[in-house]
Motif scaffolding. Sequence first.
Motif, PDB file in Angstrom:
ATOM      1  N   THR A  32       0.847  -1.190   0.000  1.00 52.22           N
ATOM      2  CA  THR A  32       0.000   0.000   0.000  1.00 52.22           C
ATOM      3  C   THR A  32       0.883   1.240   0.000  1.00 52.22           C
ATOM      4  N   THR A  33       0.266   2.366  -0.330  1.00 53.66           N
ATOM      5  CA  THR A  33       0.975   3.643  -0.289  1.00 53.66           C
ATOM      6  C   THR A  33      -0.004   4.748   0.084  1.00 53.66           C
ATOM      7  N   GLN A  34       0.551   5.845   0.548  1.00 54.69           N
ATOM      8  CA  GLN A  34      -0.254   7.011   0.920  1.00 54.69           C
ATOM      9  C   GLN A  34      -0.415   7.918  -0.289  1.00 54.69           C
ATOM     10  N   VAL A  35      -1.609   8.490  -0.415  1.00 52.77           N
ATOM     11  CA  VAL A  35      -1.860   9.478  -1.467  1.00 52.77           C
ATOM     12  C   VAL A  35      -2.618  10.646  -0.856  1.00 52.77           C
ATOM     13  N   SER A  36      -2.456  11.812  -1.471  1.00 51.51           N
ATOM     14  CA  SER A  36      -3.154  12.987  -0.954  1.00 51.51           C
ATOM     15  C   SER A  36      -4.660  12.823  -1.133  1.00 51.51           C
ATOM     16  N   LEU A  37      -5.401  13.438  -0.243  1.00 51.80           N
ATOM     17  CA  LEU A  37      -6.858  13.374  -0.343  1.00 51.80           C
ATOM     18  C   LEU A  37      -7.343  14.089  -1.591  1.00 51.80           C
ATOM     19  N   GLU A  38      -6.661  15.166  -1.972  1.00 53.04           N
ATOM     20  CA  GLU A  38      -7.035  15.898  -3.176  1.00 53.04           C
ATOM     21  C   GLU A  38      -6.893  14.996  -4.410  1.00 53.04           C
ATOM     22  N   TRP A  39      -5.764  14.286  -4.506  1.00 56.21           N
ATOM     23  CA  TRP A  39      -5.559  13.391  -5.644  1.00 56.21           C
ATOM     24  C   TRP A  39      -6.626  12.307  -5.647  1.00 56.21           C
ATOM     25  N   LEU A  40      -6.926  11.787  -4.466  1.00 55.64           N
ATOM     26  CA  LEU A  40      -7.932  10.740  -4.355  1.00 55.64           C
ATOM     27  C   LEU A  40      -9.289  11.240  -4.833  1.00 55.64           C
ATOM     28  N   ASP A  41      -9.634  12.473  -4.481  1.00 53.57           N
ATOM     29  CA  ASP A  41     -10.931  13.051  -4.857  1.00 53.57           C
ATOM     30  C   ASP A  41     -11.012  13.401  -6.337  1.00 53.57           C
ATOM     31  N   VAL A  42      -9.916  13.903  -6.898  1.00 56.85           N
ATOM     32  CA  VAL A  42      -9.951  14.445  -8.255  1.00 56.85           C
ATOM     33  C   VAL A  42      -9.505  13.438  -9.311  1.00 56.85           C
ATOM     34  N   GLU A  43      -8.376  12.786  -9.083  1.00 57.94           N
ATOM     35  CA  GLU A  43      -7.757  11.972 -10.122  1.00 57.94           C
ATOM     36  C   GLU A  43      -8.062  10.476 -10.043  1.00 57.94           C
ATOM     37  N   ALA A  44      -8.331   9.983  -8.859  1.00 59.43           N
ATOM     38  CA  ALA A  44      -8.352   8.534  -8.659  1.00 59.43           C
ATOM     39  C   ALA A  44      -9.733   7.900  -8.716  1.00 59.43           C
ATOM     40  N   GLY A  46     -12.497   5.761  -9.029  1.00 59.69           N
ATOM     41  CA  GLY A  46     -12.723   4.488  -9.682  1.00 59.69           C
ATOM     42  C   GLY A  46     -11.487   3.817 -10.265  1.00 59.69           C
ATOM     43  N   LYS A  47     -10.313   4.415 -10.069  1.00 58.72           N
ATOM     44  CA  LYS A  47      -9.091   3.882 -10.667  1.00 58.72           C
ATOM     45  C   LYS A  47      -8.209   3.114  -9.694  1.00 58.72           C
ATOM     46  N   VAL A  48      -8.445   3.300  -8.402  1.00 55.95           N
ATOM     47  CA  VAL A  48      -7.594   2.654  -7.399  1.00 55.95           C
ATOM     48  C   VAL A  48      -8.456   2.001  -6.334  1.00 55.95           C
ATOM     49  N   GLU A  49      -7.845   1.079  -5.588  1.00 52.36           N
ATOM     50  CA  GLU A  49      -8.545   0.429  -4.487  1.00 52.36           C
ATOM     51  C   GLU A  49      -8.119   1.082  -3.175  1.00 52.36           C
ATOM     52  N   VAL A  50      -9.042   1.784  -2.552  1.00 49.89           N
ATOM     53  CA  VAL A  50      -8.775   2.450  -1.271  1.00 49.89           C
ATOM     54  C   VAL A  50      -8.905   1.413  -0.167  1.00 49.89           C
ATOM     55  N   VAL A  51      -7.880   1.323   0.691  1.00 46.35           N
ATOM     56  CA  VAL A  51      -7.928   0.365   1.796  1.00 46.35           C
ATOM     57  C   VAL A  51      -8.165   1.052   3.131  1.00 46.35           C
ATOM     58  N   GLY A  52      -8.104   2.378   3.158  1.00 46.50           N
ATOM     59  CA  GLY A  52      -8.367   3.109   4.388  1.00 46.50           C
ATOM     60  C   GLY A  52      -7.878   4.536   4.296  1.00 46.50           C
ATOM     61  N   ASP A  70     -11.104   3.214   8.955  1.00 42.69           N
ATOM     62  CA  ASP A  70     -11.770   2.483   7.882  1.00 42.69           C
ATOM     63  C   ASP A  70     -12.462   3.420   6.900  1.00 42.69           C
ATOM     64  N   THR A  71     -12.975   4.545   7.409  1.00 44.63           N
ATOM     65  CA  THR A  71     -13.718   5.470   6.546  1.00 44.63           C
ATOM     66  C   THR A  71     -13.146   6.879   6.656  1.00 44.63           C
ATOM     67  N   ARG A  72     -13.408   7.651   5.638  1.00 41.61           N
ATOM     68  CA  ARG A  72     -12.969   9.049   5.643  1.00 41.61           C
ATOM     69  C   ARG A  72     -13.711   9.832   6.723  1.00 41.61           C
ATOM     70  N   ASP A  73     -14.962   9.509   6.962  1.00 41.67           N
ATOM     71  CA  ASP A  73     -15.727  10.197   8.005  1.00 41.67           C
ATOM     72  C   ASP A  73     -15.078  10.013   9.378  1.00 41.67           C
ATOM     73  N   GLU A  74     -14.627   8.786   9.669  1.00 42.32           N
ATOM     74  CA  GLU A  74     -13.962   8.537  10.958  1.00 42.32           C
ATOM     75  C   GLU A  74     -12.685   9.364  11.065  1.00 42.32           C
ATOM     76  N   MET A  75     -11.913   9.420   9.978  1.00 40.51           N
ATOM     77  CA  MET A  75     -10.688  10.215   9.983  1.00 40.51           C
ATOM     78  C   MET A  75     -11.011  11.695  10.149  1.00 40.51           C
ATOM     79  N   ASP A  76     -12.027  12.169   9.439  1.00 44.83           N
ATOM     80  CA  ASP A  76     -12.412  13.578   9.526  1.00 44.83           C
ATOM     81  C   ASP A  76     -12.836  13.959  10.945  1.00 44.83           C
ATOM     82  N   GLU A  77     -13.515  13.058  11.642  1.00 40.18           N
ATOM     83  CA  GLU A  77     -13.902  13.317  13.027  1.00 40.18           C
ATOM     84  C   GLU A  77     -12.667  13.497  13.906  1.00 40.18           C
ATOM     85  N   GLU A  78     -11.669  12.644  13.711  1.00 40.29           N
ATOM     86  CA  GLU A  78     -10.430  12.753  14.493  1.00 40.29           C
ATOM     87  C   GLU A  78      -9.684  14.034  14.139  1.00 40.29           C
ATOM     88  N   ILE A  79      -9.675  14.407  12.872  1.00 43.63           N
ATOM     89  CA  ILE A  79      -9.042  15.664  12.459  1.00 43.63           C
ATOM     90  C   ILE A  79      -9.729  16.841  13.141  1.00 43.63           C
TER      91      ILE A  79
END
Length: 88
Positions: A32-44, A46-52, A70-79
């Motif tokens: 696995t690798t880390q990617v920016s949330l912006e890239w995930l929202d704009v470029e990715a 349906g092209k990649v498998e998000v694992v968390g 597990d979800t972006r909502d959970e991460m956003d709450e912690e942020i």
Amino acid sequence: MIITIQDKEFDTKEITQLYPAGVIKTGYEDETTQVSLEWLDVEAQGKVEVVGFGIFIHLGENEKHTFMFDTRDEMDEEIGRIASQLQA
């Protein structure tokens, strides 16, 4: 200033990086690798498998801490909790 993330305390003076990111499969075995949330929202879409999603903290060059969600909502709450501590 001391901030707490999931019951772990950090002195903000020691934090060199603190960032959220998506975690995706690279396509090579279970890697696995880390990617920016912006890239995930704009470029990715349906092209990649998000694992968390994760919040990543670096203390200097050698010490790193990862908090996975597990979800972006959970991460956003912690942020939001982190942001509240920083604004206090």
